[in-house]
Design an enzyme around this catalytic site. Sequence first.
Site, PDB file in Angstrom:
ATOM      1  N   SER A  81      26.500 -41.911 -59.799  1.00  0.00           N
ATOM      2  CA  SER A  81      25.781 -41.539 -60.851  1.00  0.00           C
ATOM      3  C   SER A  81      26.421 -40.045 -61.719  1.00  0.00           C
ATOM      4  CB  SER A  81      24.407 -41.263 -60.334  1.00  0.00           C
ATOM      5  OG  SER A  81      23.947 -41.775 -61.923  1.00  0.00           O
ATOM      6  N   HIS A 216      20.087 -49.697 -59.659  1.00  0.00           N
ATOM      7  CA  HIS A 216      20.627 -48.110 -60.440  1.00  0.00           C
ATOM      8  C   HIS A 216      20.729 -47.354 -59.034  1.00  0.00           C
ATOM      9  CE1 HIS A 216      22.785 -44.905 -62.771  1.00  0.00           C
ATOM     10  NE2 HIS A 216      22.468 -43.762 -61.792  1.00  0.00           N
TER      11      HIS A 216
END
Length: 470
Positions: A81, A216
């Site tokens: 990320s 995620h």
Amino acid sequence: MDPGTARTLFCLPYAGGGAGAYTGLLRALSALPAVPGLSVVPVQLPGRESRIAEPPAFTIAEIADEVAPATDEPYALYGHSMGARLAFEVVRELRRRGLRGPSRLYVGGAHPPDRRVPLAAAVDLPDDAFIDQLVRRSGALPELRDLPELRELMMPVLRSDFTWIKNYSFVPEPAIDCPIVAFTGLDDGEVGAADMLGWARHTTAGFRLRTLRGGHLFVKDRPAELAELIATDLTNVHALPASNGHARREADEHDRAEPDGHALPQQDGHLLPEPDELHLWLGPADGHTEVLRRYAGRAATGTSHAGGLTLVGAADGGGIGVSLLRALDAFGLDGGLDGGLEAGPDGGLDKVCRDELSDDEREQIEDAAEEDRGWLALRAVTAKRALLAADGHGTDPTRVGFPDLADPGPWRAQCDPVDPRGDPGLDRLDRWQVVHLPLHTSRGEALGAVAVPHDRVRLRFDMPATEQAG
């Protein structure tokens, strides 16, 4: 894409995360015999864990300082990320210093650096709303909502990190010359496979994309699967990761040899696709025959050619349809997929709409803003061709349509129930799902589409260095 033998894997955390986010990955990699001697070094940013007393601010130069002493030997970087964007900038900073670059840049769950991060705008919200966005969209700890102590500890770091992401401004430089391997979670609603494909434009040394099961934060939730994918990539182990279930191997060296006795090049061992997996390869047209030979008799395959490029798809039975179009070839859209429509070598939009698109699709395109029409038409055409290639019945393409050309997908067709020529059974097309692939190559922007009989698919995409955007 031979990375050499990386001695160290530096890991950079996601927003709000610390070195502890990589505990599971470190343990999983250390347990794999395929990567003996690999040192995993999670970089600890200020303001968290062992550096909790420091202000939660950092610079790329400071992070590069921690990596620089290890650049005399082969090393790799993994960033998740926010960490992916940090790792990318560290690679560029080390290059500016004249230091050796990594043998691999691994990026997980991250928008490419030239694209904005939609979630970053949430940093301007009040605490409760900000936390709610993080929990719902990025897998942050739900306890942040209810535990004041945890919120007090984490909010300064989260605010600081997301402010950095929001304020980040991509500065164009030459693409990096190390391969990029991208990972995305199958259930990640924030950063999908189509987003991750955008990383291909930032390297000249080859690109791969792998989809993992998970959301995620798969780096924390599924570290064993990620570890095996990284280990396979670093060592080119010719075996199926154990976390994927059945130990299926490709044919032996004799079966994989060409007629003259030379073994075919291997990429990740060239495993056969699993039932929920789609293998894709994009490269020069004169190289696709070798790729097809690897799957011959072992998987359903499809190919499509455009402008010297070939897209090859392979799936575990059930059929497959593949389509590839370059924007320039299709409609004369030089330099991007979001410009106006000018007549190209194939006759431009008017001819394509007349011959291939349904009345509803044409209406959607006509009602769209002028700058969007080329992109919508390209999406409709590639999806239609992939669907009909998978079906293989020669159906009139104007009788098949997609209800929302702006939907990011995956798509399912909507068919005309009335058939004046007596060709019933179009409901058979309901079994196909169409996935779009925005592709960035040295020959310009392109769009691929693949139709498969699965509700959800994990992607395994490979692009050789010769097709990087450079």
